[in-house]
Design an enzyme around this catalytic site. Structure first.
Site: not given
Ligand SMILES: *[C@@H]1O[C@H](CO)[C@@H](O)[C@H](O)[C@H]1NC(C)=O
Length: 414
Positions: A202, A356, A386
C-alpha cells in the site's frame, strides 16, 4: 462495542500472535470472535474519522466535532492494542533499534548460516497516516519472512501524517535504507550486499517504489537492490478516475474518499487539495505532458477497460500546484518516472487486487516496467481487496495464499 467483545482486548493481539505462530492458522473460535470485534471496531473508527464531511462544512482542523474527537481517541487506543513489543521467537531474534534516527525493528534468524544472509527491507502501509513496524500484522509477516528465508528483515518506521507531510515519510525511509546499505552495517548483520530486497504494501509499496528509483541516482550508494516487491501499491496522484477508482469507489477498507484523503494528507493539511482531487481537477495544464505516463486507456490490458471511456483530463488551478508541488513529485507518484529511469530498476514482484481503487496504478506500472525491459512477476488476485496483509483474520484464506506466494517467490528469486 458488539456482543462478545468485552474480554480483554489488550491481550488479544499477543494471544492471536502466538496462535498464528504455533499453528500457522487461526484456531480457536473465541480468538476468532474477538479479533473480528477488534477488526470491526477499527474499520468503524477509521470510517468515522476519514469519511469526508459534507462539502458545506468547513474544516478548521482535522478533528472538529465531539464525535470525531471521540472516534480519534478510540482509534488511538485501537492502534495501541495492535502494537506488540519486540519479542524473540524460537527461530528469530527480534530487536528495536534506530537506523540514522529512524526507529526500525530487526529480525535476525537464530539458525547458523555458513554464508552471508539474504535481506528484506520492509516498509509498512497505512496511508502515510497509520501503521507501525510493531503492528501485529507486520510483526508476524516480518518474523515469518525472516524465518522462512533465513534472511535478515529490517522493518522500518517513518513519521506519519498529518503531523508530518511529504517529504518526511519518504526521507525517513530513504535515510534508514541508506544507513542499512552501508558496508559496516551489512557486515554487522551478516548480509550479502548482492541479495537485498526492498518491499512494502500500500503506502509502503509506494515508498518502496520511490526509494528504489531514488537509489539509482544516488552517488553515495554503490549497492544495487536485487528485488523490489510492491504489494497493492499506490503509485500516482494524477488521475483518480481510473477504472479501478470508479469501480471500487465504495469498496470497504479503502474507498476512494479515504484514498484521496490519505494521498492529500501526505502532501498537505490544506483541504483545498483534497477537494480538487475529489473532482479529479487538481493537475494544472502545465503538467499535461505527464498524463501520458498514467494514460490508462493505452496502458491497461483490454479486459480492465471494459465499460470505461477515457476522457481527456480536466485541468485545475496552477496556484494549487505551486502551493503543494508534492503531488506532482516522482517520489510521491513513482509512475511519473521516465522510461529511461524505469529501465534500471531491479527484478520486480507486484501484487494487484481486483477490488481495489489503486489496482490500475499497479497494472500501469507492470506495463511500463515491462515495456522498459524490467522483468516483472505480476500476481493479480481476482478475489483480492486492498489491505489483505493488515487483516489476516478477515481474509485468512486469501491472506495465507498471498503470504505463501510472496515469501515463496522471494525464496526463489532473492
Ligand atoms: C491516451 O491514450 C489514448 C489512446 O489509447 C489517446 O487517444 C489519448 O490521446 C491519450 N491521452 C493522453 C492525455 O495521453
Amino acid at each position: 462495542p458488539a456482543p462478545g467483545c468485552h474480554s480483554s482486548v489488550a491481550g488479544t493481539a499477543r494471544e492471536a500472535s502466538s496462535v498464528f505462530l504455533k499453528t500457522g492458522r487461526p484456531r480457536s473460535s473465541s480468538m476468532g470472535r474477538r479479533s473480528w470485534c477488534l477488526l470491526l471496531l477499527g474499520v468503524l473508527v477509521a470510517y468515522c474519522i476519514y469519511t469526508p464531511l459534507p462539502e458545506n462544512i468547513e474544516e478548521p482542523m482535522p478533528i472538529n466535532t465531539p464525535l470525531k474527537a471521540l472516534a480519534h481517541l478510540v482509534s488511538l487506543q485501537f492502534f495501541e492494542f495492535q502494537m506488540v513489543p519486540p519479542t524473540s521467537h524460537k527461530n528469530v531474534i527480534v530487536t528495536d533499534t534506530k537506523f540514522n534516527n529512524t526507529p526500525v525493528r530487526v529480525y535476525v534468524p537464530r539458525r547458523k548460516s555458513d554464508t552471508l544472509r539474504r535481506s528484506v527491507f520492509y516498509i509498512h502501509g497505512g496511508g502515510w497516516v497509520l501503521g507501525s513496524a510493531a503492528f501485529i500484522s507486520y510483526d508476524l509477516l516480518s518474523e515469518r519472512t525472516a524465518d522462512r528465508l533465513n534472511a535478515v528483515v529490517v522493518s522500518t518506521n517513518y513519521r506519519l501524517a498529518p503531523k508530518y507531510h511529504f517529504p518526511v515519510q519518504f526521507e525517513d525511509v530513504y535515510d534508514a535504507l541508506k544507513w542499512f546499505l552501508r558496508k559496516n552495517i551489512l557486515e554487522e548483520y551478516g548480509v550479502d550486499p548482492g541479495r537485498i530486497a526492498v518491499s512494502g504494501d500500500s503506502a509502503g509499496g509506494n515508498l518502496a517504489a520511490a526509494v528504489a528509483q531514488q537509489l539509482l541516482d544516488d552517488p553515495d550508494v554503490k549497492i544495487r537492490l536485487k528485488i523490489q516487491s510492491l504489494i497493492y501499491p499506490a503509485l500516482q496522484t494524477l488521475d483518480v478516475e481510473t477504472p479501478s477508482y470508479q469501480d471500487n469507489a465504495h469498496m470497504p477498507v479503502l474507498p476512494k474518499s479515504l484514498a484521496i484523503r490519505f494521498y492529500s494528507n501526505y502532501i498537505t493539511s490544506d483541504s483545498a487539495l483534497r477537494k480538487a482531487m475529489m473532482s479529479n481537477q487538481h493537475v494544472p495544464v502545465e503538467a499535461a505532458p505527464l498524463f501520458k505516463l498514467v494514460n490508462w486507456s493505452s496502458l491497461l490490458p483490454e479486459r480492465f477497460l471494459k465499460g470505461h471511456v477515457y476522457k481527456a483530463p480536466t485541468f485545475g488551478s496552477s496556484e494549487l500546484a505551486r502551493k503543494h508541488p508534492g503531488f506532482l513529485d516522482v517520489r510521491v507518484a513513482p509512475l511519473l518516472a521516465a522510461d529511461s529511469k524505469l529501465r534500471d530498476l531491479p527484478l520486480t514482484y507486484l501484487v494487484t487486487c481486483q477490488y481495489d481503487v489503486v489496482r490500475d496504478d499497479g497494472l500501469m506500472y507492470v506495463r511500463r516496467l515491462r515495456d522498459a525491459g524490467v522483468p516483472v512477476t505480476h500476481n493479480h488476485l481476482e478475489d483480492g481487496f486492498h489491505g489483505i496483509l493488515s487483516f489476516p483474520v478477515l481474509s485468512f484464506k486469501i491472506y495465507y495464499r498471498l503470504v505463501d506466494e510472496y515469501i515463496g517467490w522471494l525464496d526463489e528469486n532473492l
